[in-house]
Design a protein around this motif. Structure first.
Motif, short mmCIF file in Angstrom:
data_model
loop_
_atom_site.label_atom_id
_atom_site.label_comp_id
_atom_site.label_asym_id
_atom_site.label_seq_id
_atom_site.Cartn_x
_atom_site.Cartn_y
_atom_site.Cartn_z
N PRO A 1 0.84 -1.21 0.00
CA PRO A 1 0.00 0.00 0.00
C PRO A 1 0.87 1.25 0.00
O PRO A 1 2.04 1.21 0.39
N SER A 2 0.31 2.36 -0.42
CA SER A 2 1.04 3.62 -0.36
C SER A 2 1.33 3.96 1.09
O SER A 2 0.53 3.67 1.99
N GLY A 3 2.46 4.55 1.32
CA GLY A 3 2.84 4.93 2.67
C GLY A 3 3.76 3.96 3.36
O GLY A 3 4.31 4.29 4.42
N GLU B 1 7.17 2.17 3.86
CA GLU B 1 8.58 2.39 3.54
C GLU B 1 9.35 1.09 3.75
O GLU B 1 9.24 0.46 4.80
N TRP C 1 9.38 -3.48 6.81
CA TRP C 1 8.40 -2.50 6.34
C TRP C 1 8.05 -1.58 7.51
O TRP C 1 7.76 -2.04 8.61
N TRP D 1 5.27 1.26 8.35
CA TRP D 1 4.00 1.80 7.88
C TRP D 1 3.45 2.72 8.96
O TRP D 1 2.74 2.28 9.87
#
Length: 299
Positions: free
Chosen positions: A56-58, A60, A78, A80
């Protein structure tokens, strides 16, 4: 989802093969015995989970490392962050078999409860470089990830540890270690473990359909029952009553051994992987009660 008998048959077959494989390599030596055991315990599925449809977007992607790793090891992670600024941050520790791509659905559920999430693949899983994991190496990876989470959320009262299945044992070990730290800002606000067990030997003995003495063969202990009374933070233990892999009574035993404050949440009809989804409101209420409704987590 497949039926309970089918799942238990798969589990019994796995642990029967586990015992057979271990006995087969006993004459060869301890090194090969441990290698075989670790392969069977972690059961790493290579590549991307078939149901993964991208990040999903957001989110890293991070690479965590230490000087001791060199250039052939790292921990892929990840991060988030929640929409809410300075939200509570949670370290997510997964179980065996699937890498992070197989756990996104649960990360989405956790984040929807208002948490920022740092999730890692242990070395040897997914994009994390390294050899076959061991009990010792996954414990070390959790500590490295925790040190990084402290930089992402400096407030110890807004940091939590979450472990699912085998990751529950990793989470208990980390929480035990943090309880012995002398630095007041090293710790966590709470420990959450879901669908987990007392010891690896207990779960192997429970589901194996074999006369072989599995309990005495395992060297990877994952012994949460002897550690959980040393945890010095609130504990939430969650288990689905219809878990086909790990009986809910193991969570009851962990709850009985843990110190207050603690909460046992049994999700009626929940299986090994869906308790957070079908029991979301109960989860929300249990977290609020355990944490005294602080820090503020949106409902």
């Amino acid at each position: 989802m497949s039926s309970l008998p089918f799942f238990r048959t798969k589990a019994r077959t796995f642990f029967s093969l586990f015992a057979a494989a271990l006995l087969a390599v006993l004459p060869v030596g301890c090194s090969m015995l441990e290698q075989t055991e670790r392969e069977l315990v972690f059961r790493i599925e290579p590549g991307t989970a078939s149901w993964f449809r991208g990040l999903p977007s957001g989110v890293e992607e991070l690479e965590l490392t230490t000087p001791a790793f060199g250039d052939k090891q790292n921990i892929h992670a990840w991060w988030w962050p929640a929409d809410q600024a300075d939200a509570p941050a949670l370290l997510y520790l997964h179980g065996s078999r699937w890498n992070l791509t197989g756990h996104l659905f649960r990360l989405e559920q956790i984040r929807s409860l208002g948490f920022s999430v740092l999730a890692i693949d242990y070395r040897g899983f997914g994009k994390s470089l390294g050899e076959l994991p061991s009990e010792a190496s996954v414990y070390e990876d959790a500590r490295i990830a925790w040190d990084h989470l402290k930089s992402l959320q400096p407030d110890a009262s807004k940091r939590l540890i979450y472990g699912h299945s085998l990751g529950g044992a990793v989470a208990v070990d980390l929480a035990t270690d943090l309880g012995q730290a002398t630095d007041d800002n090293a710790g966590a606000r709470a420990l959450i473990i879901e669908s987990t067990f007392t010891t690896l030997a207990d779960i192997a003995t429970e589901v194996a359909d074999t006369p072989w003495p599995i309990r005495w063969l395992v060297s990877q202990k994952f012994d949460s029952i002897d550690k959980i009374d040393q945890v010095r933070m609130p504990v939430l233990i969650v288990h689905g009553t219809a878990d086909p892999y790990v009986p809910a009574r193991f969570s009851q035993e962990l709850y009985d051994a843990a110190q207050e404050p603690k909460r046992l949440l049994l999700i009626e009809g929940g299986t090994h992987n869906n308790s957070m989804r079908i029991g979301r409101q109960e989860y929300r209420q249990a977290l609020d009660e355990l944490l005294g409704k602080t820090p503020n987590i949106p409902g």
